[in-house]
Structures are given as structure tokens and as C-alpha cells.
Design a protein around this motif. Structure first.
Motif, PDB file in Angstrom:
ATOM      1  N   TRP A  25       0.818  -1.130   0.087  1.00 49.18           N
ATOM      2  CA  TRP A  25       0.042  -0.025   0.035  1.00 49.18           C
ATOM      3  C   TRP A  25       1.058   1.092  -0.004  1.00 49.18           C
ATOM      4  O   TRP A  25       0.534   2.330  -0.808  1.00 49.18           O
ATOM      5  CB  TRP A  25      -0.962   0.155   1.294  1.00 49.18           C
ATOM      6  N   PHE A  26       1.693   1.352   0.721  1.00 49.58           N
ATOM      7  CA  PHE A  26       2.666   2.655   0.823  1.00 49.58           C
ATOM      8  C   PHE A  26       3.496   2.635  -0.459  1.00 49.58           C
ATOM      9  O   PHE A  26       3.760   3.750  -0.820  1.00 49.58           O
ATOM     10  CB  PHE A  26       3.766   2.378   2.116  1.00 49.58           C
ATOM     11  N   LEU A  27       3.948   1.608  -1.136  1.00 46.01           N
ATOM     12  CA  LEU A  27       4.674   1.481  -2.185  1.00 46.01           C
ATOM     13  C   LEU A  27       3.692   2.151  -3.320  1.00 46.01           C
ATOM     14  O   LEU A  27       4.026   2.728  -4.299  1.00 46.01           O
ATOM     15  CB  LEU A  27       5.381   0.328  -2.646  1.00 46.01           C
ATOM     16  N   THR A  28       2.480   1.532  -3.528  1.00 43.45           N
ATOM     17  CA  THR A  28       1.443   2.161  -4.333  1.00 43.45           C
ATOM     18  C   THR A  28       1.236   3.601  -4.106  1.00 43.45           C
ATOM     19  O   THR A  28       1.058   4.104  -5.176  1.00 43.45           O
ATOM     20  CB  THR A  28       0.051   1.215  -4.069  1.00 43.45           C
ATOM     21  N   ALA A  29       1.135   4.008  -3.185  1.00 41.58           N
ATOM     22  CA  ALA A  29       0.887   5.439  -2.975  1.00 41.58           C
ATOM     23  C   ALA A  29       1.709   6.242  -3.390  1.00 41.58           C
ATOM     24  O   ALA A  29       1.796   7.202  -3.837  1.00 41.58           O
ATOM     25  CB  ALA A  29       0.602   5.719  -1.516  1.00 41.58           C
ATOM     26  N   LEU A  30       3.092   5.893  -3.051  1.00 39.27           N
ATOM     27  CA  LEU A  30       4.162   6.544  -3.400  1.00 39.27           C
ATOM     28  C   LEU A  30       4.421   6.503  -4.952  1.00 39.27           C
ATOM     29  O   LEU A  30       4.437   7.571  -5.754  1.00 39.27           O
ATOM     30  CB  LEU A  30       5.245   6.000  -2.817  1.00 39.27           C
ATOM     31  N   GLY A  31       3.913   5.329  -5.628  1.00 36.17           N
ATOM     32  CA  GLY A  31       4.139   5.147  -7.026  1.00 36.17           C
ATOM     33  C   GLY A  31       3.176   6.212  -7.605  1.00 36.17           C
ATOM     34  O   GLY A  31       3.424   6.601  -8.921  1.00 36.17           O
ATOM     35  N   ALA A  32       1.784   6.240  -7.183  1.00 37.51           N
ATOM     36  CA  ALA A  32       1.032   6.870  -7.663  1.00 37.51           C
ATOM     37  C   ALA A  32       1.417   8.251  -7.813  1.00 37.51           C
ATOM     38  O   ALA A  32       0.893   9.139  -8.852  1.00 37.51           O
ATOM     39  CB  ALA A  32      -0.495   6.855  -6.946  1.00 37.51           C
ATOM     40  N   LEU A  33       1.881   8.882  -6.740  1.00 35.61           N
ATOM     41  CA  LEU A  33       2.294  10.202  -6.725  1.00 35.61           C
ATOM     42  C   LEU A  33       3.387  10.542  -8.072  1.00 35.61           C
ATOM     43  O   LEU A  33       3.596  11.398  -8.540  1.00 35.61           O
ATOM     44  CB  LEU A  33       2.957  10.594  -5.280  1.00 35.61           C
ATOM     45  N   VAL A  34       4.353   9.506  -7.912  1.00 33.78           N
ATOM     46  CA  VAL A  34       5.479   9.615  -9.058  1.00 33.78           C
ATOM     47  C   VAL A  34       4.999   9.721 -10.495  1.00 33.78           C
ATOM     48  O   VAL A  34       5.384  10.494 -11.127  1.00 33.78           O
ATOM     49  CB  VAL A  34       6.634   8.609  -8.720  1.00 33.78           C
ATOM     50  N   VAL A  35       4.027   8.627 -10.510  1.00 37.45           N
ATOM     51  CA  VAL A  35       3.424   8.335 -12.111  1.00 37.45           C
ATOM     52  C   VAL A  35       2.555   9.829 -12.490  1.00 37.45           C
ATOM     53  O   VAL A  35       2.702  10.268 -13.437  1.00 37.45           O
ATOM     54  CB  VAL A  35       2.462   7.081 -11.932  1.00 37.45           C
ATOM     55  N   ARG A 185       6.342   6.478 -18.119  1.00 39.78           N
ATOM     56  CA  ARG A 185       5.676   5.736 -17.082  1.00 39.78           C
ATOM     57  C   ARG A 185       5.954   4.476 -17.511  1.00 39.78           C
ATOM     58  O   ARG A 185       5.997   3.679 -16.502  1.00 39.78           O
ATOM     59  CB  ARG A 185       4.222   6.231 -17.269  1.00 39.78           C
ATOM     60  N   LEU A 186       5.873   4.046 -18.764  1.00 42.08           N
ATOM     61  CA  LEU A 186       6.365   2.765 -19.276  1.00 42.08           C
ATOM     62  C   LEU A 186       7.748   2.349 -18.794  1.00 42.08           C
ATOM     63  O   LEU A 186       7.809   1.266 -18.046  1.00 42.08           O
ATOM     64  CB  LEU A 186       5.934   2.613 -20.681  1.00 42.08           C
ATOM     65  N   ALA A 187       8.587   3.351 -19.003  1.00 38.55           N
ATOM     66  CA  ALA A 187       9.877   2.986 -18.611  1.00 38.55           C
ATOM     67  C   ALA A 187      10.070   2.896 -17.063  1.00 38.55           C
ATOM     68  O   ALA A 187      11.152   2.227 -16.652  1.00 38.55           O
ATOM     69  CB  ALA A 187      10.837   4.205 -19.284  1.00 38.55           C
ATOM     70  N   LEU A 188       9.199   3.495 -16.215  1.00 40.18           N
ATOM     71  CA  LEU A 188       9.289   3.508 -14.858  1.00 40.18           C
ATOM     72  C   LEU A 188       8.755   2.071 -14.263  1.00 40.18           C
ATOM     73  O   LEU A 188       9.292   1.394 -13.443  1.00 40.18           O
ATOM     74  CB  LEU A 188       8.633   4.565 -14.283  1.00 40.18           C
ATOM     75  N   THR A 189       7.527   1.682 -14.824  1.00 37.34           N
ATOM     76  CA  THR A 189       6.596   0.675 -14.231  1.00 37.34           C
ATOM     77  C   THR A 189       7.259  -0.802 -14.863  1.00 37.34           C
ATOM     78  O   THR A 189       7.026  -1.801 -14.384  1.00 37.34           O
ATOM     79  CB  THR A 189       5.228   0.818 -14.517  1.00 37.34           C
ATOM     80  N   LEU A 190       7.643  -0.955 -16.137  1.00 36.36           N
ATOM     81  CA  LEU A 190       7.881  -2.084 -16.716  1.00 36.36           C
ATOM     82  C   LEU A 190       9.122  -2.766 -16.228  1.00 36.36           C
ATOM     83  O   LEU A 190       9.156  -3.945 -15.756  1.00 36.36           O
ATOM     84  CB  LEU A 190       8.144  -2.065 -18.271  1.00 36.36           C
ATOM     85  N   PRO A 191      10.152  -2.084 -15.777  1.00 36.11           N
ATOM     86  CA  PRO A 191      11.162  -2.758 -14.997  1.00 36.11           C
ATOM     87  C   PRO A 191      10.777  -3.113 -13.629  1.00 36.11           C
ATOM     88  O   PRO A 191      11.324  -4.142 -13.187  1.00 36.11           O
ATOM     89  CB  PRO A 191      12.392  -1.594 -14.964  1.00 36.11           C
ATOM     90  N   LEU A 192       9.964  -2.207 -13.204  1.00 34.99           N
ATOM     91  CA  LEU A 192       9.691  -2.642 -11.907  1.00 34.99           C
ATOM     92  C   LEU A 192       8.735  -4.131 -11.863  1.00 34.99           C
ATOM     93  O   LEU A 192       8.863  -4.886 -11.031  1.00 34.99           O
ATOM     94  CB  LEU A 192       8.589  -1.581 -11.223  1.00 34.99           C
TER      95      LEU A 192
END
Length: 349
Positions: A25-35, A185-192
Motif C-alpha cells: 500500500w505504501f509503495l503504491t501510494a508513492l508510485g501513484a504520486l510519482v506517476v 511511465r512505461l520505462a518506470l513501471t515495466l522494469p518494476l
């Protein structure tokens, strides 16, 4: 839930799953802010940035001048209308006075020799001439207003044409910007997602499995949920096309996985009974038996029949007699439930 696990172990596992979910949940909240903040790396486009300066500047200035001239023309028309109204009032009052004067005077036979009549007539003519002069001025102002309207309409057509071209350039720039931001966004989320898949495949059974599962939940949510609203549309072609590609890949993977599973099951059913039992985890086997399912082939078993010791589908032994007390027990039990004698899975080789 594992059938053979301890009660405290089950509660600890539940607590660790809560840790995994909280971490996700914390990672998702941080990721939503970054995206969501990724578009800030690009500048904000406006229509004025794409206008043809060589044409837009003179056209805008000409329109402003025409608007000023029309306002001045309107002001002069209003002033002339007030003057005409005053002139008509003065003329009407003079005609009424002249008419009353004619009724009360003694008419002579020679009107041209009557100084009063002549002077009053000349005064009425002068007032009428003043009315005609103002009307002529109003007609000129009306022609001037019409000319200004035509010139303004022509300049507005030119300005509209310039803005249409600029709007097309703006849309093209915004489309390119959307593609670049989507690429970020794709370059950030695909490696993850790739890292999460590798961790789940290679490290999910380590002692840090709650963080690995939490990271996996976060990466899957970021890629399959956070990224979807920013997917370029192009009338739905891209979205439906991506959906078709993803469905084909997922479906092909599911078909291949199912075929591989069937091949493994056939290969396992062809091996000896003892070898197959040693390859099945005790907790997994007990969980299958609790569901009345064969641990080897996962087909249903009639466990209510006391004579069912082997699976009628794959032949694996599921029940046996204890070597000490002759009690019937599962072949996957580590110890006999009647006398505590170690079973086949607990006895040393």
C-alpha cells in the motif's frame, strides 16, 4: 492454509501477510504520486505558442483598430441621432407656431410682400435643411459602419484560419507529449514489473517473502492499474489493440502452462509410487486429502470407503497400515496418530 502447520505459525503467517499488504500500500501510494507528477517534466503548451507571428500580429492589430473605429462610429451615430431628434423637435415646434400664426394673421393678397410670412417660411426651410443634413450624415455613418463590419469579418476569417492551423499544431504537439510521458511511465513501471516477477520466481520462499510479495503487488498494480488511464487512446485503437495483444499473450501462456501441467502429470503418474510420494510435500498432500482430492493427480477420491488405499486414477498410495499398531493412516502422515510410530515420510532412509 497448511493443514499440518502450527496454530501460532498460522497467526504469524497472517501477520506477515498484513506486513506485505501494508508495504504494498505504501509503495503504491508513492508510485501513484510519482506517476502522476511525471507530466511536470514537460512544458505546458498553449495555442499562442503555435500562432504564425508574421500573420497573427498584424491581423490582431487590424482587428483592434477596426473595433476602435466601430466604437467611434457608434458614438458618432448616437450623437447624430440625438442631434436629429433635437432638430426634428425644433422643426415640429416651428411648424406648429407657423400654423397658429397663419390662422390668426390677416392674410394679404401678395404673400411675397409679407415680411413676416417670408421670414417664417425661410426659418422652417432652414430647420428642414438642418434635418436633411443630419440624416445625410447618419447615412454616411451607416455606410462607414457597414464597411467596418465587412473589414472586421474579413480579418476575423483570417484570424480563424490562423488559429485553426495553430490548433492543429497544438494537437500534434500534445499528442507527442502524451506519448513521451507515457514512455516515461512505461520505462518506470515495466522494469518494476520485471523485477517483481524475478523476485517472485526466485526469492518468494526466502525469509523476506512478505516484502517480496508486497513489492509484487505494488508492481502489478502500478503496471496494470496506474498505467492504464494514461494509455494513449487514438479513438480506442491503441487500447483495444493493446488489450488484444495482452489477451493473446496471456492466453498463449495459459495454454502452454496447462499443456505443460498435463505433461508433468502424465510423467509423474508413470513413475513408481514411492518416488512420487516423496516428491509431494506433506502439508500439500494433507490439504488435498482434506478436500477429498488425490495429492498425485488432483482427482476426487471416495475417502468414505475404508478400502480406498490407492487412487483409482493414478495409482498412488494414499492410505496404509501402521507397522506397529496396524491402524489405517495416511501415507503422508509423519507419525501414526494411534501409536506415534514414524511414518514413511519421517523414517530415515
Amino acid at each position: 492454509m497448511k493443514v499440518g502447520s502450527r496454530s501460532s505459525e498460522r497467526w504469524f503467517n497472517r501477520a506477515l501477510w498484513l506486513v506485505a499488504l501494508a508495504f504494498a500500500w505504501f509503495l503504491t501510494a508513492l508510485g501513484a504520486l510519482v506517476v502522476g507528477d511525471l507530466p511536470q517534466v514537460e512544458q505546458h503548451y498553449t495555442l499562442e505558442q503555435f500562432l504564425d507571428r508574421d500573420r497573427a500580429g498584424p491581423t490582431a492589430e487590424a482587428l483592434r483598430q477596426i473595433r476602435r473605429d466601430r466604437q467611434e462610429n457608434q458614438r458618432r451615430v448616437e450623437q447624430a441621432e440625438l442631434e436629429l431628434e433635437a432638430a426634428r423637435s425644433a422643426s415640429a415646434a416651428a411648424r406648429e407656431t407657423f400654423s397658429n400664426w397663419l390662422k390668426t394673421r390677416d392674410a394679404t393678397q401678395r404673400v411675397d410682400q409679407d415680411p413676416g410670412l417670408v421670414s417664417r417660411t425661410e426659418r422652417l426651410d432652414a430647420l428642414k435643411e438642418a434635418e436633411r443634413s443630419i440624416e445625410t450624415r447618419l447615412e454616411g455613418l451607416a455606410r462607414e459602419s457597414l464597411d467596418l463590419s465587412e473589414r472586421g469579418a474579413a480579418q476575423e476569417r483570417v484570424e480563424t484560419e490562423i488559429r485553426v492551423v495553430a490548433a492543429e499544431r497544438l494537437r500534434a504537439a500534445e499528442t507527442g507529449q502524451e506519448l513521451r510521458v507515457f514512455g516515461y511511465r512505461l520505462a518506470l513501471t515495466l522494469p518494476l514489473l520485471a523485477l517483481a516477477g524475478w523476485l517472485l520466481l526466485k526469492r518468494r520462499h526466502t525469509r523476506n517473502w512478505p516484502f517480496i510479495w508486497g513489492f509484487g503487488f505494488f508492481a502489478a498494480f502500478a503496471f496494470f492499474v496506474e498505467l492504464v488511464p494514461y494509455l494513449p487512446s487514438y479513438g480506442g485503437y491503441v487500447q483495444y489493440g493493446v488489450g488484444i495483444i495482452v489477451t493473446l499473450i496471456a492466453g498463449r501462456a495459459a495454454i502452454n502452462g496447462f499443456q505443460a501441467y498435463l505433461a508433468r502429470q502424465k510423467e509423474a503418474e508413470a513413475r513408481p509410487n514411492e518416488e512420487r510420494r516423496t516428491e509431494i510435500a506433506t502439508d500439500q498432500a494433507l490439504a488435498h486429502l482434506a478436500k477429498k482430492v488425490c495429492p498425485g493427480c488432483e482427482r476426487s477420491l471416495n475417502l468414505a470407503d475404508p478400502n480406498t488405499n490407492y487412487c483409482p486414477h493414478c495409482g498412488i498410495g494414499v492410505f496404509e497400515r501402521c507397522v506397529r499398531c496396524e491402524q489405517r493412516k495416511s501415507t503422508f502422515d509423519r507419525f501414526c496418530h494411534a501409536c506415534g510410530e514414524p511414518g514413511a515420510v519421517a523414517r530415515p532412509a
